[in-house]
Motif scaffolding. Structure first.
Motif, short mmCIF file in Angstrom:
data_model
loop_
_atom_site.label_atom_id
_atom_site.label_comp_id
_atom_site.label_asym_id
_atom_site.label_seq_id
_atom_site.Cartn_x
_atom_site.Cartn_y
_atom_site.Cartn_z
N ILE A 23 39.37 33.22 45.48
CA ILE A 23 40.75 33.67 45.31
C ILE A 23 41.16 33.52 43.84
O ILE A 23 41.84 34.39 43.28
CB ILE A 23 41.71 32.89 46.24
N THR A 24 40.75 32.43 43.20
CA THR A 24 41.04 32.25 41.78
C THR A 24 40.43 33.39 40.98
O THR A 24 41.06 33.93 40.06
CB THR A 24 40.49 30.89 41.29
N THR A 25 39.22 33.78 41.31
CA THR A 25 38.55 34.90 40.64
C THR A 25 39.35 36.19 40.81
O THR A 25 39.57 36.93 39.85
CB THR A 25 37.12 35.08 41.18
N VAL A 26 39.80 36.44 42.03
CA VAL A 26 40.58 37.65 42.31
C VAL A 26 41.89 37.62 41.52
O VAL A 26 42.28 38.61 40.90
CB VAL A 26 40.84 37.81 43.82
N CYS A 45 42.05 49.64 37.09
CA CYS A 45 42.63 49.57 38.43
C CYS A 45 41.68 48.79 39.33
O CYS A 45 40.55 48.50 38.98
CB CYS A 45 42.89 50.96 38.99
N MET A 46 42.19 48.45 40.52
CA MET A 46 41.40 47.70 41.48
C MET A 46 41.77 48.20 42.87
O MET A 46 42.94 48.40 43.17
CB MET A 46 41.69 46.20 41.37
N LEU A 47 40.77 48.38 43.71
CA LEU A 47 41.00 48.74 45.11
C LEU A 47 40.94 47.46 45.93
O LEU A 47 39.95 46.73 45.88
CB LEU A 47 39.92 49.73 45.58
N LEU A 48 42.01 47.19 46.65
CA LEU A 48 42.08 46.00 47.48
C LEU A 48 41.81 46.41 48.92
O LEU A 48 42.49 47.24 49.47
CB LEU A 48 43.48 45.37 47.36
N ASN A 49 40.79 45.81 49.52
CA ASN A 49 40.33 46.20 50.84
C ASN A 49 40.31 44.96 51.74
O ASN A 49 40.00 43.87 51.30
CB ASN A 49 38.94 46.81 50.72
N GLY A 50 40.64 45.15 52.99
CA GLY A 50 40.58 44.05 53.95
C GLY A 50 41.09 44.50 55.30
O GLY A 50 41.52 45.64 55.47
N ASP A 51 41.03 43.61 56.27
CA ASP A 51 41.52 43.93 57.61
C ASP A 51 42.99 44.29 57.54
O ASP A 51 43.77 43.66 56.82
CB ASP A 51 41.33 42.74 58.55
N THR A 52 43.36 45.30 58.29
CA THR A 52 44.74 45.77 58.30
C THR A 52 45.70 44.66 58.67
O THR A 52 45.52 43.97 59.66
CB THR A 52 44.90 46.93 59.30
N GLY A 53 46.72 44.48 57.83
CA GLY A 53 47.78 43.54 58.12
C GLY A 53 47.48 42.09 57.82
O GLY A 53 48.28 41.22 58.13
N VAL A 54 46.34 41.80 57.21
CA VAL A 54 46.02 40.40 56.96
C VAL A 54 45.82 40.14 55.48
O VAL A 54 46.70 39.62 54.81
CB VAL A 54 44.75 39.96 57.75
N PRO A 57 48.21 42.19 52.36
CA PRO A 57 49.59 41.69 52.21
C PRO A 57 49.63 40.23 51.79
O PRO A 57 50.46 39.84 50.98
CB PRO A 57 50.20 41.88 53.59
N PHE A 58 48.72 39.43 52.32
CA PHE A 58 48.69 38.00 51.98
C PHE A 58 48.42 37.83 50.49
O PHE A 58 49.09 37.07 49.81
CB PHE A 58 47.62 37.29 52.81
N LEU A 59 47.41 38.54 49.99
CA LEU A 59 47.09 38.44 48.57
C LEU A 59 48.23 38.94 47.70
O LEU A 59 48.56 38.32 46.68
CB LEU A 59 45.83 39.24 48.25
N MET A 60 48.84 40.03 48.08
CA MET A 60 49.93 40.58 47.28
C MET A 60 51.12 39.62 47.25
O MET A 60 51.74 39.42 46.20
CB MET A 60 50.35 41.95 47.80
N GLU A 61 51.44 39.00 48.37
CA GLU A 61 52.52 38.03 48.38
C GLU A 61 52.20 36.84 47.49
O GLU A 61 53.06 36.37 46.74
CB GLU A 61 52.79 37.55 49.81
#
Length: 69
Positions: A23-26, A45-54, A57-61
């Motif tokens: 997470i620190t790296t990200v 730019c960066m494409l953020l990928n992950g399970d929908t709804g998890v 949004p968590f990383l962005m918050e």
């Protein structure tokens, strides 16, 4: 049912953020992209990928909480 004090502690726990090395790296990558916006050429730019709804949004918050705009 939970007592008021237990509800308060549960809410505090829900807001706990454990920053693992990946997470620190990200976050560092996001900072590099955000702060490098004045560089010439194509904008990074960066494409953020992950399970929908998890994850996204968590990383962005979390990024919004620690980033200074």
């Amino acid at each position: 049912m939970l007592a008021d004090k237990q509800k308060e502690k549960l809410n505090e726990f829900r807001n706990v953020f454990i920053e693992y090395p990946i997470i620190t790296t990200v976050f560092n990558d996001f900072d590099r992209l955000r702060l490098g916006k004045g560089l010439a050429g194509e904008k990074p730019c960066m494409l953020l990928n992950g399970d929908t709804g998890v994850i996204p949004p968590f990383l962005m918050e979390a990024i919004c909480r620690i980033s200074v705009v």
